[in-house]
Design an enzyme around this catalytic site. Structure first.
Site, PDB file in Angstrom:
ATOM      1  CB  VAL A  11      -0.953   0.000   1.213  1.00 26.69           C
ATOM      2  CG1 VAL A  11      -1.727   1.315   1.294  1.00 26.69           C
ATOM      3  CG2 VAL A  11      -1.917  -1.174   1.125  1.00 26.69           C
ATOM      4  CE  LYS A 161      -9.194  -5.096  -8.895  1.00 29.62           C
ATOM      5  NZ  LYS A 161      -9.595  -3.674  -8.883  1.00 29.62           N
ATOM      6  CD  GLU A 162      -1.230  -8.575  -2.551  1.00 30.77           C
ATOM      7  OE1 GLU A 162      -0.414  -9.343  -3.078  1.00 30.77           O
ATOM      8  OE2 GLU A 162      -1.552  -8.654  -1.348  1.00 30.77           O
ATOM      9  CE  LYS A 214      -9.022  -2.640   2.781  1.00 32.03           C
ATOM     10  NZ  LYS A 214      -8.733  -2.888   1.367  1.00 32.03           N
ATOM     11  CG  ASN A 218     -11.089  -6.137   1.625  1.00 31.93           C
ATOM     12  OD1 ASN A 218     -11.280  -5.735   0.479  1.00 31.93           O
ATOM     13  ND2 ASN A 218      -9.936  -5.980   2.241  1.00 31.93           N
ATOM     14  CE1 TYR A 261     -14.746 -16.622 -14.352  1.00 31.13           C
ATOM     15  CE2 TYR A 261     -14.946 -14.547 -13.158  1.00 31.13           C
ATOM     16  CZ  TYR A 261     -14.943 -15.260 -14.350  1.00 31.13           C
ATOM     17  OH  TYR A 261     -15.174 -14.596 -15.533  1.00 31.13           O
ATOM     18  CB  CYS A 270      -6.832  -7.976   1.720  1.00 28.95           C
ATOM     19  SG  CYS A 270      -5.588  -6.743   1.307  1.00 28.95           S
ATOM     20  NE  ARG A 349       1.284 -10.984   2.394  1.00 24.67           N
ATOM     21  CZ  ARG A 349       1.255  -9.646   2.470  1.00 24.67           C
ATOM     22  NH1 ARG A 349       1.305  -9.062   3.657  1.00 24.67           N
ATOM     23  NH2 ARG A 349       1.169  -8.921   1.369  1.00 24.67           N
TER      24      ARG A 349
END
Length: 463
Positions: A11, A161-162, A214, A218, A261, A270, A349
């Site tokens: 971040v 988003k990674e 937040k 998520n 999906y 996250c 992770r």
């Protein structure tokens, strides 16, 4: 504007680099001297598409600075971002020690007014704790209230988003600002003006609502994933095809196709910790969040699906526990494509691949693995062990293996040479945790193909 960012992880580094690229002057502060030295040399500590060139450009042009000197950072910017980690504590709640340590550091060195911005994902009430921490330090430094520098604490959660963090930061869907201070709001609007030109994206609210927004975002996305995985498990038992179901419900505009999906579970930094943290917050106020606990439970179970399929293929007469107890996969070598929790990142992770490998090793199997970006991370996590070989290409991972498991939906995995796969594996078997291929086509190619929500489950394995 002059901005300071404490914490140079996913971040902090992305946010700092994009703010600098928009013309702001940004000083990034981190306690890791090696990381700072590497950044000055252009070595980026994370893999994020498009980030390296932005960091290199803005560092060279002097808008992006890197330092371990906290005093320098505090005195640099009127805006002070806190973007350090909030790892789960032993009970699953968010650990705020790093956030509060930065707050204490800012208070220890500040001599002029500051706006302190919580960018880290933090539980509701954190801004109050940061405010109290700063007040305590300032009261110890200054005898008279008139001498104390003024400050405001703002909640400004990230929604990155990674794998697409640079794009998300450049073109955000929304910019949430939690504050009761007109002055802080004015500064935040000025900061984000370059990203707010096409249409109004800034949403101003109270601090606690911003903090909860937040987590709510998520947890909603995690809920969609776990719901779809639960539907996939039902589909397996009734003989339905979850891909048909997905298209059927996704065409409903109220539901949409994003995050429905089916797969082998969500991971990353996250969703897992944020679901756990909000569950703990709910428990602490005497409210049982039944939906979130179910989301977490389904995801935990879903990460065992790939191991379940492997056991179903080799040892259908044994349940999962018996396979492990009897080392039932001894002598088997399993090829794994994809170690990262999602494509376009090197982050492992909470990745499903880790759950699978742990189970395979307990059952006596060996692993040959390949991932386009996370090989160094895998080496860092696992070191050198006889039952893990990290291969240089996806084809090399297949050589001499008994079957292939796909854990991550990297683009380069979606259209492989199936004849090559068949020639390198000892048996034409693919366990697909991301449903990349067409079931009928795989049958035509004479593969034994296991996929999520499209493969009948032997329920005896679940005991």
């Amino acid at each position: 504007m002059k901005v300071t960012v404490f914490g140079i992880g996913y971040v902090g580094l992305v946010q700092g680099a994009i703010l600098a690229d928009a013309g702001h002057e940004v000083c990034c502060v981190d306690v890791d001297q090696e990381k700072i030295d590497n950044l000055r040399k252009g070595i980026i500590p994370i893999y994020e598409p498009g980030l390296a060139s932005i960091v290199e450009k803005n560092y060279a042009e002097g808008r992006l600075l890197f330092t371990t000197n906290a005093s320098e950072g505090v005195n640099f910017g009127e805006l002070q971002f806190i973007a350090v980690g909030t790892p789960p504590d032993e009970d699953g709640s968010a650990d705020l020690k790093y956030v509060l340590a930065v707050a204490e550091t800012i208070a220890s060195y500040m001599s002029s007014s500051k706006v302190i911005i919580d960018k880290s994902t933090v539980p509701v009430g954190t801004a109050d704790k940061v405010t109290a921490c700063i007040d305590q330090v300032l009261n110890s430094r200054f005898c008279e209230d008139n001498d104390k520098p003024e400050f405001s604490v703002v909640s400004n959660p990230e929604f990155l988003k990674e794998g697409s963090a640079v794009t998300d930061c450049k073109r955000p869907d929304r910019i949430v600002i939690g504050t009761n201070s007109d002055y802080a709001e004015e500064l935040m609007r000025e900061l984000y003006e370059p990203f707010n030109r096409n249409h109004e994206k800034i949403i101003v609210m109270d601090v606690k609502s911003a903090e909860l927004t937040k987590y709510a975002a998520n947890c909603m996305l995690a809920t969609k994933i776990s719901f779809m995985n639960e539907m996939a498990n039902i589909a397996e038992r009734v003989g339905a095809d979850i891909e048909n179901v997905r298209q059927g419900i996704g065409s409903d505009s109220r539901i949409g196709f994003q995050f429905i999906y089916p797969g082998c579970g969500y991971g990353g930094s996250c969703f897992p910790k944020d679901v756990q943290a909000l569950v703990k917050t709910s428990d602490s106020i005497g409210y049982e969040s039944q939906i979130l606990k179910a989301v977490e439970s389904v995801n935990y179970s879903q990460k065992n699906k790939l191991f379940e399929y492997i056991c179903q293929h080799y040892l259908p007469e044994l349940n999962l526990s018996a396979v492990i107890e009897n080392k039932g996969l001894t002598g088997k070598t399993i090829a794994i494509w994809g170690l990262a929790f999602k494509p376009n990142t090197d982050d492992m992770r909470e990745a499903p691949s880790r759950v699978l490998m742990d189970a395979l090793w307990l059952a006596g199997a060996k692993v040959q693995a390949y991932d386009p970006e996370s090989m160094e991370e895998a080496q860092r996590i696992y070191g050198n062990r006889d039952d893990l070989i990290l291969m240089g290409t996806k084809e090399a991972a297949l050589n001499g293996a008994d079957l292939l498991v796909i854990c991550t939906e990297w683009q380069s995995f979606k259209a492989p040479d199936f004849e090559t796969i068949k020639g390198l594996l000892s048996e034409a078997v693919i366990v697909d945790g991301r449903n990349l291929f067409n079931v009928k086509r795989m049958k035509q190619k004479q593969f034994k193909y296991y996929s999520i929500g499209r493969t009948p489950t032997d329920t005896s394995l679940l005991k």
